[in-house]
Design a protein around this motif. Structure first.
Motif, PDB file in Angstrom:
ATOM      1  N   GLY A 216       0.690  -1.175  -0.057  1.00  0.00           N
ATOM      2  CA  GLY A 216      -0.092   0.082   0.075  1.00  0.00           C
ATOM      3  C   GLY A 216       0.768   1.158  -0.222  1.00  0.00           C
TER       4      GLY A 216
ATOM      5  N   VAL B 129      -2.799  -1.285  -4.973  1.00  0.00           N
ATOM      6  CA  VAL B 129      -3.278  -1.720  -3.545  1.00  0.00           C
ATOM      7  C   VAL B 129      -3.708  -0.465  -2.836  1.00  0.00           C
ATOM      8  CG1 VAL B 129      -2.468  -2.093  -1.101  1.00  0.00           C
ATOM      9  CG2 VAL B 129      -1.848  -3.780  -3.112  1.00  0.00           C
TER      10      VAL B 129
ATOM     11  N   CYS C 130      -7.175   0.391  -4.458  1.00  0.00           N
ATOM     12  CA  CYS C 130      -8.060  -0.571  -3.706  1.00  0.00           C
ATOM     13  C   CYS C 130      -8.374   0.020  -2.124  1.00  0.00           C
ATOM     14  CB  CYS C 130      -7.572  -1.931  -3.511  1.00  0.00           C
ATOM     15  SG  CYS C 130      -7.293  -2.815  -4.980  1.00  0.00           S
ATOM     16  N   ASN C 131      -7.262   0.633  -1.582  1.00  0.00           N
ATOM     17  CA  ASN C 131      -7.546   0.953  -0.395  1.00  0.00           C
ATOM     18  C   ASN C 131      -8.438   2.352  -0.427  1.00  0.00           C
ATOM     19  OD1 ASN C 131      -5.863  -1.008   0.800  1.00  0.00           O
ATOM     20  ND2 ASN C 131      -4.096   0.241   0.803  1.00  0.00           N
ATOM     21  N   ASN C 132      -8.204   3.199  -1.174  1.00  0.00           N
ATOM     22  CA  ASN C 132      -9.010   4.619  -1.426  1.00  0.00           C
ATOM     23  C   ASN C 132     -10.474   4.014  -1.594  1.00  0.00           C
ATOM     24  OD1 ASN C 132      -7.055   5.819  -0.938  1.00  0.00           O
ATOM     25  ND2 ASN C 132      -6.854   6.515  -3.256  1.00  0.00           N
TER      26      ASN C 132
ATOM     27  N   LYS D  38     -12.195   2.377   1.363  1.00  0.00           N
ATOM     28  CA  LYS D  38     -12.285   3.286   2.574  1.00  0.00           C
ATOM     29  C   LYS D  38     -13.698   4.418   2.295  1.00  0.00           C
ATOM     30  CE  LYS D  38      -9.573   7.185   4.681  1.00  0.00           C
ATOM     31  NZ  LYS D  38      -8.550   7.766   4.065  1.00  0.00           N
TER      32      LYS D  38
ATOM     33  N   SER E  92     -13.726  -2.553   4.606  1.00  0.00           N
ATOM     34  CA  SER E  92     -12.426  -2.779   5.070  1.00  0.00           C
ATOM     35  C   SER E  92     -11.763  -3.822   4.110  1.00  0.00           C
ATOM     36  CB  SER E  92     -12.478  -3.391   6.511  1.00  0.00           C
ATOM     37  OG  SER E  92     -13.145  -4.545   6.516  1.00  0.00           O
ATOM     38  N   ILE E  93     -10.332  -3.681   4.117  1.00  0.00           N
ATOM     39  CA  ILE E  93      -9.739  -4.812   3.328  1.00  0.00           C
ATOM     40  C   ILE E  93      -8.561  -5.177   4.128  1.00  0.00           C
ATOM     41  CG2 ILE E  93      -8.359  -2.845   1.861  1.00  0.00           C
ATOM     42  CD1 ILE E  93      -8.337  -4.783  -0.373  1.00  0.00           C
ATOM     43  N   LYS E  94      -8.406  -6.427   4.302  1.00  0.00           N
ATOM     44  CA  LYS E  94      -7.427  -6.929   4.893  1.00  0.00           C
ATOM     45  C   LYS E  94      -6.777  -8.171   4.114  1.00  0.00           C
ATOM     46  CE  LYS E  94      -9.323  -6.337   9.336  1.00  0.00           C
ATOM     47  NZ  LYS E  94     -10.729  -5.896   9.507  1.00  0.00           N
TER      48      LYS E  94
END
Ligand code: ADP
Ligand code: MG
Length: 233
Positions: free
Chosen positions: A179, A194, A197-199, A202, A207-209
């Motif tokens: 990330g 990544v 994806c996080n953006n 959010k 959530s992404i784990k």
């Protein structure tokens, strides 16, 4: 409060500036690539020149990838509409799209989805998220590896999507770098997937784990509220 407003305005213009710059760079890249492709057809060209052309075009394609991903980071999608999206359809379309990408390495994509699962989301952003995660799974896979994509409703009104690969995995150190902008271990990676994806996750209060074991594989678990409330700004 005033400082906060100023800060958010500056961020907005930085994003717009990035988008504008990306656009301006993309145009000349397209022109150069066009000419290189023309030269490829030229029979009078000497051998060494001819050999280097595909490499040059490849390099331009890499640059184009970075520009596209930067663009989608600074200006996610033009159309900001959300709708109730059928997860099964969204996943199947990504699996179908990337099937051929996996074929090169004899990778199989399997889909197990609970029917009737919906998320309130922008369709293009969900697509972009899934493409990035599944692409990473394919790129991590060894020859003949399998990528399993699942989706189910959890008890708390949430939808969980998992992308499971049995590929190269990541060490703990690699996981901590995940990330970070431009962090990539691939010769042709952009290191922006990544982050994108996080953006997106959010933005929809999801959530992404990542869970990973070196040489064994990686599981990416994405969770969304089934009726997500947009988290803007
Ligand atoms: P890129 O794919 O362009 O390298 P990403 O931001 O999508 O950039 O991914 C960053 C890095 O994270 C990858 O280069 C890879 O090392 C690691 N990574 C991401 N997903 C996986 C996965 N499923 N298995 C192993 N490594 C992964
Ligand atoms: Mg990627």
């Amino acid at each position: 409060y005033y400082e906060q407003v100023k800060h958010s305005e500056r961020l907005k213009t930085t994003g717009e500036l990035a988008a504008a710059v990306a656009h301006e760079i993309r145009n000349p890249l397209t022109v150069v690539k066009g000419y290189l492709q023309l030269y490829e057809q030229d029979k009078t060209l000497d051998e060494s020149m001819k050999k280097s052309l595909p490499l040059l075009i490849d390099e331009l394609d890499s640059a184009e990838q970075v520009i596209s991903q930067l663009l989608s980071l600074s200006r996610p999608t033009m159309d900001q509409n959300t709708e109730s999206v059928d997860i099964e359809r969204a996943i199947n379309s990504v699996a179908e799209l990337l099937q051929s990408y996996g074929i090169l390495n004899e990778n199989k994509i399997e889909v197990v989805v609970e029917a009737g699962s919906y998320i309130e989301i922008n369709k293009m952003e969900l697509h972009q998220l899934l493409v990035n995660v599944v692409k990473n799974a394919i790129e991590a896979s060894k020859a003949g590896g399998t990528i399993l994509i699942t989706a189910k409703k959890l008890k708390n009104e949430k939808i969980e999507i998992k992308v499971i690969d049995d590929g190269v995995g990541m060490s703990e150190e690699q996981m901590t770098l995940l990330g970070t902008p431009f962090y990539s271990l691939k010769t042709k990676g952009t290191g922006l997937g990544v982050m994108i994806c996080n953006n997106i996750v959010k933005k929809y209060n999801g959530s992404i784990k990542y869970e990973s074991l070196k040489d064994c594989g990686t599981t990416v678990a994405i969770c969304f509220p089934s009726k997500s409330i947009l988290h803007r700004g």
